[in-house]
Motif scaffolding. Structure first.
Motif, PDB file in Angstrom:
ATOM      1  N   ARG B  36       0.748  -1.268  -0.037  1.00 47.86           N
ATOM      2  CA  ARG B  36      -0.044  -0.018  -0.059  1.00 47.86           C
ATOM      3  C   ARG B  36       0.926   1.189  -0.164  1.00 47.86           C
ATOM      4  O   ARG B  36       1.812   1.485   0.610  1.00 47.86           O
ATOM      5  CB  ARG B  36      -0.870  -0.133   1.125  1.00 47.86           C
ATOM      6  N   ALA B  37       0.779   2.317  -0.911  1.00 47.95           N
ATOM      7  CA  ALA B  37       1.362   3.381  -0.991  1.00 47.95           C
ATOM      8  C   ALA B  37       0.520   4.600  -0.208  1.00 47.95           C
ATOM      9  O   ALA B  37       1.175   5.431   0.213  1.00 47.95           O
ATOM     10  CB  ALA B  37       1.456   3.888  -2.427  1.00 47.95           C
ATOM     11  N   ALA B  38      -0.880   4.291  -0.468  1.00 48.50           N
ATOM     12  CA  ALA B  38      -1.759   5.418   0.150  1.00 48.50           C
ATOM     13  C   ALA B  38      -3.226   4.688   0.275  1.00 48.50           C
ATOM     14  O   ALA B  38      -3.393   3.542  -0.227  1.00 48.50           O
ATOM     15  CB  ALA B  38      -1.619   6.567  -0.631  1.00 48.50           C
ATOM     16  N   PRO B  39      -4.250   5.261   0.970  1.00 50.11           N
ATOM     17  CA  PRO B  39      -5.457   4.353   0.896  1.00 50.11           C
ATOM     18  C   PRO B  39      -6.056   3.987  -0.516  1.00 50.11           C
ATOM     19  O   PRO B  39      -5.999   5.123  -1.205  1.00 50.11           O
ATOM     20  CB  PRO B  39      -6.601   5.462   1.824  1.00 50.11           C
ATOM     21  N   GLY B  40      -6.046   2.971  -0.919  1.00 47.27           N
ATOM     22  CA  GLY B  40      -6.675   2.373  -2.218  1.00 47.27           C
ATOM     23  C   GLY B  40      -5.717   2.657  -3.294  1.00 47.27           C
ATOM     24  O   GLY B  40      -6.068   2.530  -4.380  1.00 47.27           O
ATOM     25  N   ILE B  41      -4.259   2.797  -2.820  1.00 45.76           N
ATOM     26  CA  ILE B  41      -3.412   3.013  -4.026  1.00 45.76           C
ATOM     27  C   ILE B  41      -2.292   2.065  -3.697  1.00 45.76           C
ATOM     28  O   ILE B  41      -1.659   2.224  -2.693  1.00 45.76           O
ATOM     29  CB  ILE B  41      -2.908   4.520  -3.960  1.00 45.76           C
ATOM     30  N   TYR B  42      -1.658   1.459  -4.700  1.00 43.45           N
ATOM     31  CA  TYR B  42      -0.912   0.442  -4.385  1.00 43.45           C
ATOM     32  C   TYR B  42       0.347   0.399  -5.206  1.00 43.45           C
ATOM     33  O   TYR B  42       0.174   0.717  -6.354  1.00 43.45           O
ATOM     34  CB  TYR B  42      -1.643  -1.159  -4.398  1.00 43.45           C
ATOM     35  N   THR B  43       1.536  -0.129  -4.507  1.00 45.23           N
ATOM     36  CA  THR B  43       2.704  -0.263  -5.527  1.00 45.23           C
ATOM     37  C   THR B  43       2.837  -1.748  -5.788  1.00 45.23           C
ATOM     38  O   THR B  43       2.603  -2.522  -4.935  1.00 45.23           O
ATOM     39  CB  THR B  43       3.843  -0.028  -4.486  1.00 45.23           C
ATOM     40  N   TRP B  44       3.501  -1.829  -7.116  1.00 48.69           N
ATOM     41  CA  TRP B  44       3.433  -3.259  -7.469  1.00 48.69           C
ATOM     42  C   TRP B  44       4.902  -3.738  -7.396  1.00 48.69           C
ATOM     43  O   TRP B  44       5.775  -2.959  -7.903  1.00 48.69           O
ATOM     44  CB  TRP B  44       2.901  -3.345  -8.982  1.00 48.69           C
ATOM     45  N   LEU B  45       5.090  -4.779  -6.746  1.00 49.49           N
ATOM     46  CA  LEU B  45       6.616  -5.352  -6.401  1.00 49.49           C
ATOM     47  C   LEU B  45       6.888  -6.334  -7.643  1.00 49.49           C
ATOM     48  O   LEU B  45       6.008  -6.546  -8.528  1.00 49.49           O
ATOM     49  CB  LEU B  45       6.681  -5.787  -5.113  1.00 49.49           C
ATOM     50  N   PRO B  46       7.972  -6.539  -7.750  1.00 54.32           N
ATOM     51  CA  PRO B  46       8.543  -7.305  -8.799  1.00 54.32           C
ATOM     52  C   PRO B  46       7.419  -8.748  -9.054  1.00 54.32           C
ATOM     53  O   PRO B  46       7.190  -8.838 -10.311  1.00 54.32           O
ATOM     54  CB  PRO B  46       9.929  -7.925  -8.508  1.00 54.32           C
ATOM     55  N   LEU B  47       7.255  -9.493  -8.012  1.00 56.19           N
ATOM     56  CA  LEU B  47       6.264 -10.760  -8.295  1.00 56.19           C
ATOM     57  C   LEU B  47       5.117 -10.284  -8.725  1.00 56.19           C
ATOM     58  O   LEU B  47       4.313 -10.906  -9.719  1.00 56.19           O
ATOM     59  CB  LEU B  47       6.115 -11.440  -6.942  1.00 56.19           C
ATOM     60  N   GLY B  48       4.423  -9.110  -8.447  1.00 55.30           N
ATOM     61  CA  GLY B  48       3.056  -8.536  -8.563  1.00 55.30           C
ATOM     62  C   GLY B  48       3.060  -8.398  -9.883  1.00 55.30           C
ATOM     63  O   GLY B  48       1.879  -8.463 -10.713  1.00 55.30           O
ATOM     64  N   LEU B  49       4.214  -7.562 -10.299  1.00 55.80           N
ATOM     65  CA  LEU B  49       4.030  -7.007 -11.737  1.00 55.80           C
ATOM     66  C   LEU B  49       4.205  -8.108 -12.767  1.00 55.80           C
ATOM     67  O   LEU B  49       3.684  -8.012 -13.847  1.00 55.80           O
ATOM     68  CB  LEU B  49       5.388  -6.111 -11.930  1.00 55.80           C
ATOM     69  N   LYS B  50       4.851  -9.208 -12.490  1.00 56.51           N
ATOM     70  CA  LYS B  50       4.968 -10.488 -13.364  1.00 56.51           C
ATOM     71  C   LYS B  50       3.470 -11.205 -13.451  1.00 56.51           C
ATOM     72  O   LYS B  50       2.999 -11.195 -14.641  1.00 56.51           O
ATOM     73  CB  LYS B  50       5.609 -11.415 -12.796  1.00 56.51           C
ATOM     74  N   VAL B  51       2.834 -11.061 -12.411  1.00 51.38           N
ATOM     75  CA  VAL B  51       1.403 -11.611 -12.515  1.00 51.38           C
ATOM     76  C   VAL B  51       0.614 -10.807 -13.280  1.00 51.38           C
ATOM     77  O   VAL B  51      -0.246 -11.093 -14.142  1.00 51.38           O
ATOM     78  CB  VAL B  51       0.840 -11.837 -10.965  1.00 51.38           C
ATOM     79  N   ARG B  52       0.611  -9.388 -12.868  1.00 49.70           N
ATOM     80  CA  ARG B  52      -0.053  -8.499 -13.695  1.00 49.70           C
ATOM     81  C   ARG B  52       0.150  -8.284 -15.148  1.00 49.70           C
ATOM     82  O   ARG B  52      -0.668  -8.400 -15.996  1.00 49.70           O
ATOM     83  CB  ARG B  52       0.177  -7.067 -13.013  1.00 49.70           C
ATOM     84  N   ALA B  53       1.483  -8.536 -15.668  1.00 49.55           N
ATOM     85  CA  ALA B  53       1.841  -8.693 -16.832  1.00 49.55           C
ATOM     86  C   ALA B  53       0.996  -9.761 -17.564  1.00 49.55           C
ATOM     87  O   ALA B  53       0.758  -9.760 -18.969  1.00 49.55           O
ATOM     88  CB  ALA B  53       3.313  -8.547 -17.276  1.00 49.55           C
ATOM     89  N   LYS B  54       1.024 -10.883 -16.893  1.00 51.06           N
ATOM     90  CA  LYS B  54       0.320 -12.032 -17.555  1.00 51.06           C
ATOM     91  C   LYS B  54      -0.994 -11.941 -17.840  1.00 51.06           C
ATOM     92  O   LYS B  54      -1.436 -12.383 -18.975  1.00 51.06           O
ATOM     93  CB  LYS B  54       0.876 -13.419 -16.563  1.00 51.06           C
ATOM     94  N   VAL B  55      -1.771 -11.212 -16.849  1.00 55.21           N
ATOM     95  CA  VAL B  55      -2.958 -10.937 -16.848  1.00 55.21           C
ATOM     96  C   VAL B  55      -3.445  -9.903 -18.108  1.00 55.21           C
ATOM     97  O   VAL B  55      -4.151 -10.265 -19.101  1.00 55.21           O
ATOM     98  CB  VAL B  55      -3.750 -10.209 -15.778  1.00 55.21           C
ATOM     99  N   GLU B  56      -2.464  -9.078 -18.183  1.00 49.97           N
ATOM    100  CA  GLU B  56      -2.633  -8.149 -19.485  1.00 49.97           C
ATOM    101  C   GLU B  56      -2.345  -8.648 -20.454  1.00 49.97           C
ATOM    102  O   GLU B  56      -3.068  -8.428 -21.740  1.00 49.97           O
ATOM    103  CB  GLU B  56      -1.577  -7.066 -19.248  1.00 49.97           C
ATOM    104  N   ALA B  57      -1.214  -9.770 -20.618  1.00 49.45           N
ATOM    105  CA  ALA B  57      -0.941 -10.480 -21.836  1.00 49.45           C
ATOM    106  C   ALA B  57      -2.337 -11.222 -22.641  1.00 49.45           C
ATOM    107  O   ALA B  57      -2.397 -11.497 -23.741  1.00 49.45           O
ATOM    108  CB  ALA B  57       0.224 -11.233 -21.753  1.00 49.45           C
ATOM    109  N   ILE B  58      -2.901 -11.909 -21.580  1.00 49.59           N
ATOM    110  CA  ILE B  58      -4.028 -12.649 -21.830  1.00 49.59           C
ATOM    111  C   ILE B  58      -5.064 -11.859 -22.435  1.00 49.59           C
ATOM    112  O   ILE B  58      -5.892 -12.188 -23.641  1.00 49.59           O
ATOM    113  CB  ILE B  58      -4.590 -13.165 -20.823  1.00 49.59           C
ATOM    114  N   ILE B  59      -5.426 -10.655 -21.720  1.00 50.26           N
ATOM    115  CA  ILE B  59      -6.400  -9.726 -22.245  1.00 50.26           C
ATOM    116  C   ILE B  59      -6.093  -9.309 -23.720  1.00 50.26           C
ATOM    117  O   ILE B  59      -6.817  -9.277 -24.418  1.00 50.26           O
ATOM    118  CB  ILE B  59      -6.441  -8.592 -21.239  1.00 50.26           C
ATOM    119  N   ARG B  60      -4.766  -8.675 -23.833  1.00 52.28           N
ATOM    120  CA  ARG B  60      -4.398  -8.260 -24.885  1.00 52.28           C
ATOM    121  C   ARG B  60      -4.543  -9.169 -26.275  1.00 52.28           C
ATOM    122  O   ARG B  60      -4.945  -9.084 -27.350  1.00 52.28           O
ATOM    123  CB  ARG B  60      -2.800  -8.003 -24.842  1.00 52.28           C
TER     124      ARG B  60
END
Lengths: 590, 590
Positions: B36-60
């Protein structure tokens, strides 16, 4: 999947857009890469996004190669960390500020030193966790006063910013060197001329800093270089003190010089009424100009400063401001003159300037003023100047300051003549030292179990700016000419005419090219004339163009090199191989 | 390049973070995916960014497959287009608003209907340019009142939003169906249970709308479904009118019911003082409750509304609000009662309600009130109720409205019993029709050269929310259990002990796995105990774990399936093959 011109979200324009000033920016809009959404804020259309993604991929590759780890911080940030570092205030009107529904102050991140620092503080506690380099590729925000240069200087832009964390200066130097190497590789791949210049690090409290400048007349930054490899932006240049000369002038003498409040009028009056004994004419370079400014300190106080420099030079406000930072320079107003009645405006001289003199105003000389040199300067009385006033014999100052605008041929720190050029800042690497870590309390235990403040570096590359600069540096009269590594496609296949056979063959070749791993832009439009298709291809600027048309009946297609303009017919059976050779050959040789 | 635990920017936590409420969210923070960086606002650490990138790739991948083209609009936007569509006002406090240095109003985009509409208007002008589907994957902003669900409901979040442009309704239907298919494929790949529900389209001026809801008790949205495949969110359900019944009640009669302003007190008093002839007890379901609300119209005016429904049911404000949109529902205050003295609070009945009655207040009945049914309801006098009041015989209303909270077993539109469940909105597809195109003047020439307004659709998938939902739906007591397609790595290799040979072999296997195209997370930490390494691996949740340790001396390594917990020893020479089989096998079977 090939991009097909028949469905691609694209409308090329024959006319320059009204809101673009730079040649590359005009072409990016005309060729359908970007589009303005608001002043300094751009939309990326499909072709533009392709180029941007390639630039990002290059940066990612080189950052990963030095072991930097990708993360992503939010763009919308709370005020508190920026308050702690004082940037909430220091950024002034360049920072986009807003309030949330609970009236909390927030901001759109310009760069993220504070947030990275806090997160590392939160997660790490020992020297064993270091060194650490983190980066992100992300939207950044700066509310530029004059966002006129397209994506070269946007208000919303993409930046790769990274931050290094080390236990000491030696570690920082290693992280810095690694980033410097990575940036060199990145910029070598991007396709524009650049130079690495020394930059001023003082204001940020850091110890060393370099900029990667694209060499371009479009740039807002001036830099200097000598023929031995030295390069620096003008703020960072320290020119050497002019060496002392033997005093040859007779005693100083005050002369009547009525109505000569400017250097021009003074020189004219001197030549008319006070000819030199050696017969030479007086020039502005013989006069000593004393410029008054006000220093505005961060605590709100103001302090006068006088700068003495030869009359043929101007004060460079950027250079001077670097030396007086964190104070900013403001004009010395009429109201200020009223508070210093001993200052005879237009006739101010060293007689009243200096901390020990009548005005008490600190008086600094530009290093171009040599000890022993004689000057014509103000006599501190309206209509009077003093001649043959010798520095060191007849007057002194409180010190020197690097204040004058640099000129072609000035000697640099290596004693060699400097040349001047303009550049666009594409990257910046920065030894921050402990400034942020101290402000935000980032400490770790060292080998002896003692808490030590972490030493940081920060490093940035303008991603969208890089796309803009590549465009500015790779164009001709008829359109863009992308370097292969960042082109929106490897090859642009153009099918012309109305013959179905041409389109069938083109589709077949497109499939073969894609099977070979190439990215293809395919002009499959049916009711568009060959002329329009060629113009579009030239405008869009894919490096290799393959045209299928009438020649197909004789078994030939045309291969065009967009950059050289060279065309040659190749047999249709060999077309795929020829294209591959063009594409791979140039990449391999790059 | 393998992620190495020795250098990975990661610090797993054994304790739940104070700022997380949901189980998956707690694990995402504990396992070092987000912070958490602020209420409702998040930082993506390396592992999180990997998962997010895979979700984005599926959508794309799925968006590209239906011919949608990727673009990227700015997140920081000018006010004017949102003013034209009225969303600048309608969005209320959910919109982040700010001013730039020239005092221009700007906003952080919640969705981009207006901007896409204007850009298409700017570039296209003919039916030949359509159909067109554009999408972007981008940071979005909504200033949530209570951002408590981690990345399931952030204030800065990533969304894939797309927009379709068609010449007519038939075209829109095709674009809509294509998106529906693509979304089905996307959500089938993401690894959580979902249901497609009818959604209310009225407020947006569109004609059809469906939501993709993750079925989850964590959800804020309630939906209903029947056993024949019907599903809808509660706002969109139209329950049938209860069929008329034969009147069996005698004439209506007013009775003294002192101190019975609530349903509970009334039912108790009825049972005590007015027993039913058939011996049954009175229940809340025998009473007719008349609820007053105020409708706040967008033009600022307020209008009272009375809703009649059985006393054992509550008004569902979301359902009612959907029916009265664009008006919003506000409480009927004491001050409002003062303006309507004929309303006997606690004893209000149909005697004064209705446009033609004493109060003049519009009176609508929930469809659960059947014609011919008899009710106990207020007699419009303090301390009095009327009994045996028959709808249709003794009172009427101005109409019906879908207002009551739905209950398990209520009949749905197909006449089948509904079940209720909770869900989280993961995607939304929307036939916008011409609302935005009309507001912003997006017209093209049709085949006959006539200007027609373009018909739009809009479609959204919450990307960061999807990561959150996958986590909530794929976890156990000891950590996360990622579905293969979005896992941060294919395999987690753990080297244990202090024997160099183990680490050398592990490094060799890691290289081989990478050479086979697998992504590897490698725990190469030297001074960390096996227990800590196993706990971290379980917490992080990579689906396949390969452990090298003491068994290596006997030529075996251990292969663990994170989901089933199953472990087996495999010969070290066959380890790479076994891992490949696990990874590819499951993907192929997915």
């Amino acid at each position: 999947m090939a991009l097909r011109m028949s469905t691609l979200f694209l409308r090329t324009l024959r006319e320059d857009p009204a809101d673009a000033e730079l040649p590359g920016h005009k072409l990016l809009v005309r060729a359908g890469y970007i589009r303005r959404a608001a002043p300094g804020i751009y939309t990326w259309l499909p072709l533009g996004l392709k180029v941007r993604a390639k630039v990002e991929a290059i940066i990612r590759e080189e950052m990963d190669a030095i072991g930097a780890q990708e993360v992503q911080f939010p763009a919308l940030l709370p005020r508190e960390p920026y308050e702690a570092s004082n940037r909430w205030t220091e950024y002034g009107p360049n920072l986009f500020r807003l309030k949330d529904r609970r009236d909390n102050d927030m901001l759109l991140g310009p760069t993220h030193e504070e947030m990275f620092c806090l997160t590392v503080k939160d997660m790490y506690s020992s020297y064993k966790d270091l060194p650490l380099s983190l980066y992100q590729i992300q939207n950044k925000y700066r509310d530029e006063a004059r966002p006129r240069a397209g994506i070269l200087r946007g208000r919303e832009f993409i930046m790769k910013d990274s931050y290094s964390f080390d236990i000491n200066e030696a570690g920082l130097q290693k992280s810095y060197d690694a980033h410097r190497d990575a940036y060199t590789k990145i910029f070598n791949r991007l396709g524009f001329e650049y130079v690495i210049v020394h930059a001023d690090a003082g204001a940020m409290g850091g110890s060393a800093s370099e900029e990667f400048l694209a060499v371009s007349d479009l740039g807002e930054d001036t830099f200097v270089r000598d023929d031995a490899g030295y390069a620096a932006n003008v703020e960072a240049v320290e020119v050497p003190q002019a060496p002392a000369v033997e005093v040859t002038a007779g005693p100083a003498h005050v002369e009547d010089t009525p109505d000569t409040p400017t250097i021009e009028t003074l020189v004219a009056a001197l030549n008319a009424n006070h000819p030199r004994e050696d017969g030479r004419s007086w020039t502005a370079a013989d006069t000593l100009k004393n410029v008054l400014v006000m220093l505005a300190h961060p605590d709100g106080t103001r302090e006068p400063l006088a700068v003495g420099l030869p009359g043929d030079r101007e004060v460079d406000p950027k250079r001077l401001e670097t030396k007086v930072a964190p104070a900013e320079i403001e004009p010395f107003e009429e109201s200020d003159f009223k508070r210093y009645p001993m200052l005879a405006k237009g006739y101010i001289g060293p007689g009243v300037l200096g901390e020990e003199k009548a005005s008490g105003i600190r008086y600094l000389l530009d290093p171009s003023v040599a000890e022993g040199s004689a000057w014509v300067t103000g006599a501190d009385e309206h209509g009077k100047h003093v001649l043959d006033l010798v520095y060191g014999r007849d007057f002194t100052a409180d010190g020197t300051v690097q204040a004058a605008q640099l000129r072609e041929g000035d000697l640099g720190p290596n004693g060699r003549a400097l040349t001047l050029a303009r550049g666009v800042e594409m990257g910046h690497i920065f030894q921050l030292g402990t400034k942020y870590a101290e402000a935000l309390g980032l400490k770790v235990l060292d080998e002896n179990g003692k808490l030590v403040t972490v030493t940081m570096g920060s490093y940035g590359v303008g991603v969208t700016r890089a796309v803009g600069m590549i465009a500015e540096d790779n164009l001709d009269d008829i359109g863009l000419v992308w370097p292969r590594e960042v082109a929106p496609a490897d090859v642009h296949v153009v099918a012309t005419g109305k013959d179905d056979a041409v389109f069938l063959k083109a589709a077949e070749i497109v499939n073969e090219l894609e099977a070979q791993g190439l990215e293809v832009l395919y002009d499959d439009r049916l009711k568009v004339s060959p002329g329009v298709k060629f113009k579009d291809a030239e405008l869009i600027g894919v490096p290799t163009i393959l045209v299928l048309g009438k020649g197909l009946a004789d078994g030939t297609v045309e291969l065009k090199d967009r950059r050289s303009g060279e065309r040659r017919d190749v047999p249709v059976e060999g077309a795929v191989t020829e294209v591959l050779r063009e594409v791979k050959g140039e990449v391999a040789g790059a």
